[in-house]
Design a protein around this motif. Structure first.
Motif, PDB file in Angstrom:
ATOM      1  N   LEU A 128       0.824  -1.212   0.000  1.00 38.57           N
ATOM      2  CA  LEU A 128       0.000   0.000   0.000  1.00 38.57           C
ATOM      3  C   LEU A 128       0.855   1.258   0.000  1.00 38.57           C
ATOM      4  O   LEU A 128       0.552   2.216  -0.726  1.00 38.57           O
ATOM      5  CB  LEU A 128      -0.922  -0.023   1.222  1.00 38.57           C
ATOM      6  CG  LEU A 128      -1.814   1.200   1.431  1.00 38.57           C
ATOM      7  CD1 LEU A 128      -3.180   0.793   1.980  1.00 38.57           C
ATOM      8  CD2 LEU A 128      -1.188   2.223   2.369  1.00 38.57           C
ATOM      9  N   SER A 129       1.912   1.272   0.787  1.00 41.29           N
ATOM     10  CA  SER A 129       2.753   2.472   0.866  1.00 41.29           C
ATOM     11  C   SER A 129       3.380   2.802  -0.484  1.00 41.29           C
ATOM     12  O   SER A 129       3.421   3.966  -0.896  1.00 41.29           O
ATOM     13  CB  SER A 129       3.851   2.263   1.908  1.00 41.29           C
ATOM     14  OG  SER A 129       4.642   1.134   1.583  1.00 41.29           O
ATOM     15  N   ARG A 130       3.844   1.781  -1.196  1.00 43.50           N
ATOM     16  CA  ARG A 130       4.480   2.025  -2.495  1.00 43.50           C
ATOM     17  C   ARG A 130       3.474   2.500  -3.522  1.00 43.50           C
ATOM     18  O   ARG A 130       3.744   3.430  -4.289  1.00 43.50           O
ATOM     19  CB  ARG A 130       5.166   0.741  -2.969  1.00 43.50           C
ATOM     20  CG  ARG A 130       5.925   0.902  -4.281  1.00 43.50           C
ATOM     21  CD  ARG A 130       6.657  -0.376  -4.628  1.00 43.50           C
ATOM     22  NE  ARG A 130       7.096  -0.387  -6.012  1.00 43.50           N
ATOM     23  CZ  ARG A 130       7.584  -1.454  -6.635  1.00 43.50           C
ATOM     24  NH1 ARG A 130       7.706  -2.594  -5.964  1.00 43.50           N
ATOM     25  NH2 ARG A 130       7.951  -1.391  -7.899  1.00 43.50           N
ATOM     26  N   PHE A 131       2.297   1.866  -3.538  1.00 43.46           N
ATOM     27  CA  PHE A 131       1.252   2.301  -4.471  1.00 43.46           C
ATOM     28  C   PHE A 131       0.859   3.747  -4.201  1.00 43.46           C
ATOM     29  O   PHE A 131       0.724   4.563  -5.115  1.00 43.46           O
ATOM     30  CB  PHE A 131       0.037   1.386  -4.354  1.00 43.46           C
ATOM     31  CG  PHE A 131      -1.193   1.889  -5.071  1.00 43.46           C
ATOM     32  CD1 PHE A 131      -1.132   2.285  -6.400  1.00 43.46           C
ATOM     33  CD2 PHE A 131      -2.410   1.973  -4.406  1.00 43.46           C
ATOM     34  CE1 PHE A 131      -2.270   2.751  -7.060  1.00 43.46           C
ATOM     35  CE2 PHE A 131      -3.540   2.442  -5.052  1.00 43.46           C
ATOM     36  CZ  PHE A 131      -3.471   2.831  -6.382  1.00 43.46           C
ATOM     37  N   MET A 132       0.705   4.082  -2.930  1.00 42.29           N
ATOM     38  CA  MET A 132       0.301   5.431  -2.558  1.00 42.29           C
ATOM     39  C   MET A 132       1.334   6.458  -3.012  1.00 42.29           C
ATOM     40  O   MET A 132       0.989   7.474  -3.638  1.00 42.29           O
ATOM     41  CB  MET A 132       0.117   5.497  -1.042  1.00 42.29           C
ATOM     42  CG  MET A 132      -0.198   6.869  -0.486  1.00 42.29           C
ATOM     43  SD  MET A 132      -0.377   6.784   1.319  1.00 42.29           S
ATOM     44  CE  MET A 132      -0.440   8.529   1.722  1.00 42.29           C
TER      45      MET A 132
END
Length: 683
Positions: A365-369
């Motif tokens: 999630l952090s990378r996508f965000m």
């Protein structure tokens, strides 16, 4: 309704080792019993049963609970059935809680309405299944989609038929109002009725208990919409339900993650090809209710979306639903399939192993965000990075306090070429400019500290003022477990948070601990708490609060021995909100072991912060040795809390200048008290 007091009495008489031992071969493993988990496939035992704490926990799949929970999960029994089965095994008779005639009538009416709705849906489902067996058109469609008869039966797929009034063959009273309420028929403006579902493959939708609550239908010819759901009914709300969660519950435990897809057919097709742990939202964007259910199902969640623009927009909406609910112990990822592919088409074309390989490459999630934010701005120029910070601020503000938030903030700071400190200052400035909500002060007669100026003042002073800054804890925010409660010099460390969410306690204090729940402490799911500003949910705890919760969880009898002085100390600690809640629950329920205590709490509010915290602690407790003197541990903890509060009040007096005689007298009293408490703690 079965009284809670009876449930606690039953769990006190039943030995969980005997109950589980009928289904699982257990062997001695220290103070606990070990066996192969019945809820997922494993070769080495990770399933642990604690006879002293009366609960089980699997360190492999996370399954846990009491003897009642075990029967429900393992045998499929309902809660009343499980209770009656256990009661019969120990010679107890299940009583029904006394109700007024009006309450009984209302309860019977509600039960009858739900039962009638359920009967109608079950009758329609049986009709749709019969039609499928006699429809070459529908059977050919499902065969073309690669579904076996076993998989069709597993999901209960059916066929609606083509007749506008097909359900009139099932229900003699086609004008029955309940057919309309159940969403099976539609009534036009002129009063004529017709079936909602026609020329559609029918997908029954079940809730977490396996009860049929609605339908989804996929058209197999030309027409719109491609998918059609039941409308909102007394049993069904599409923003709260997930298709396939009931059918995939065992596979989710086995696989160790839940895969979220967009369509019913994706769920069924993945199961056909060996991935039975998929669920689907019901034609709506992912909601916070969906996310909560997913987190209860697994601590690893993977959202799968098409790789086109529409898929990425849907993924971004799902991310926004997840942000306020993120936890350090839950991993959320996003899988983007090649454009033009969905999970159904991809696994049919490339097979299970190829699909599993794509799942393994899902983005955190952090990378996508961060990648999505960066893609929207020219990051090679100052203006673009500034615009990126502006867009990210409200997203970062939604993140609960914890290690994951810190990691994301640090990664984002690198992305926009700021230091973590500079980003933190900008976030604080943004919060300061936001409209402030006045804190709710304790009611007259209560001893709760007042909200103060906040984190920065606490950091500058190195201590907490009793009337200005709150010590760390639950009431106003969340904190890391690794932050010490006391510095090496015994002083309060330099961190803190303004408390915007102090509960309003009513009335004075009781004479005995048995009346603690009457102090106005909020009980989970109810109590005397007055309306107040909502706060973000969090499972993070301070070390001191965690210490007290662990003691109460393993030794509930400590709550009964609390005297007035100890209750007063707990009253003064705004960071001890959950501790007070747990004491109130123990006194109200009479629970004698950790397992029954969790059972009582989950029965009131399974989503409460306290439930989440105690669940995380329960697994740790299984591997711990019994304390030689839990009462001494408890007394020591309370002395440290009183010591912290005294030092904080003393620091406030010093900061004010000790201008009056009363202030100087109070300072001397606190000095003597701190000395006594320090000596007691050192011993």
């Amino acid at each position: 309704m079965i009284p809670e007091s009876f449930i606690q009495d039953l769990l006190a008489r039943v030995d969980i080792a005997d109950v589980v031992g009928k289904y699982v071969q257990l062997r001695k493993g220290g103070a606990n019993l070990l066996g192969l988990c019945p809820f997922h496939n494993e070769k080495s035992p990770s399933f642990t049963v604690s006879p002293t704490k009366q609960f089980y926990h699997c360190f492999g799949c996370g399954a846990h609970g009491t003897a009642i929970t075990f029967l429900i999960e393992h045998t499929g029994a309902s809660f009343p059935e499980a209770v009656r089965s256990l009661a019969g095994s120990v010679g107890m008779t299940v009583p029904e809680q006394e109700q007024t005639p009006r309450q009984r009538a209302a309860a019977q009416q509600r039960k009858a309405e739900v039962s009638r709705h359920q009967q109608i849906l079950d009758s329609a489902q049986a009709h749709y299944v019969r039609l499928l067996s006699s429809s070459p058109q529908a059977a050919q469609y499902l065969k073309r989609r690669g579904l076996s008869e076993a998989m069709i039966a597993h999901f209960g797929l059916g066929w609606s038929g083509t007749d506008r009034h097909g359900l009139s063959q099932v229900f003699p009273r086609y004008d029955d109002p309940l057919l309309l309420e159940s969403g099976l028929v539609i009534e036009s403006e002129d009063g004529r009725r017709y079936d909602r579902f026609r020329e559609r493959v029918m997908f029954p939708i079940r809730n977490a208990k396996g009860s049929l609550i609605g339908f989804g239908g996929r058209i197999i010819g030309k027409g719109e919409p491609k998918y059609l759901n039941s409308p909102e009914t007394p049993l069904f709300s599409k923003g709260q339900e997930l298709y396939g969660l009931w059918e995939g519950r065992a596979a989710i435990r086995k696989e160790g993650f839940v895969l979220v897809v967009e369509g019913y057919m994706d769920v069924v097709s993945l199961a056909q090809h060996g991935l039975a742990n998929a669920v689907a939202t019901l034609g709506t964007a992912t909601t916070p209710d969906h996310v909560r259910k997913l987190m209860r199902a697994s601590d690893r969640i993977i959202f799968s979306f098409d790789g086109d623009k529409a898929g990425r927009r849907a993924a971004w909406r799902a991310l926004n639903a997840c942000l306020p609910l993120l936890r350090d112990d839950v991993a959320i990822r996003f899988l983007f399939l090649p454009e033009g592919q969905d999970p159904d088409s991809y696994i049919q074309e490339f097979g299970e192993e190829a699909f599993r390989a794509t799942v393994a490459e899902a983005l955190p999630l952090s990378r996508f965000m961060l990648e999505e934010l960066a893609s929207r701005h020219p990051m090679g120029e100052a203006e673009g990075r500034a615009a990126c910070v502006h867009e990210a601020r409200p997203l970062l503000a939604q993140l609960p306090e914890g290690a994951l938030r810190l990691q994301i903030e640090h990664e984002f700071a690198k992305l926009v070429q700021l230091t973590p400190e500079e980003l933190a200052q900008m976030m604080q400035a943004m919060a300061a400019m936001a409209p402030s909500t006045p804190a709710v002060a304790p009611a007259q007669g209560s001893a709760g500290p007042q909200p103060g100026p906040g984190r920065q003042n606490a950091r500058r002073s190195g201590s907490y003022g009793a009337a200005s800054d709150e010590p760390p804890g639950f009431a106003g925010g969340s904190y890391h477990d690794d932050v010490p409660v006391y510095g090496d010099d015994g002083m309060v460390p330099d961190y803190g948070v303004p408390d915007h969410d102090l509960p309003v306690w009513e009335g004075g204090g009781p004479a005995t601990a048995q009346d603690a729940s009457q102090r106005g402490w909020r009980k989970p799911g109810g109590g005397k708490e007055k309306p107040r500003q909502a706060r973000p949910s969090s499972r993070a705890v301070t070390p001191m609060a965690k210490r007290l919760l662990r003691l109460l969880l393993t030794h509930p009898e400590l709550a009964a021995g609390l005297g007035d002085q100890q209750l007063e100390i707990l009253d003064h600690g705004p960071h001890l909100v959950m501790v007070r809640e747990l004491i109130a629950l123990i006194n109200a329920s009479g629970a004698q072991h950790a397992g029954p205590l969790l059972q009582a709490l989950e029965a009131q509010d399974p989503d409460a912060d306290l439930v989440q915290v105690l669940r995380s602690l329960s697994a740790e407790l299984l591997s711990e040795d019994e304390l030689p003197d839990p009462q001494a541990e408890w007394n020591d903890a309370l002395r440290r809390i009183e010591l912290e509060a005294a030092k904080a009040e003393q620091s406030t007096l010093v900061a004010a200048g000790l201008k009056t005689e009363d202030e100087r007298t109070r300072y001397q009293e606190l000095t003597r008290r701190i000395t006594l408490l320090g000596r007691a703690s050192s011993h």
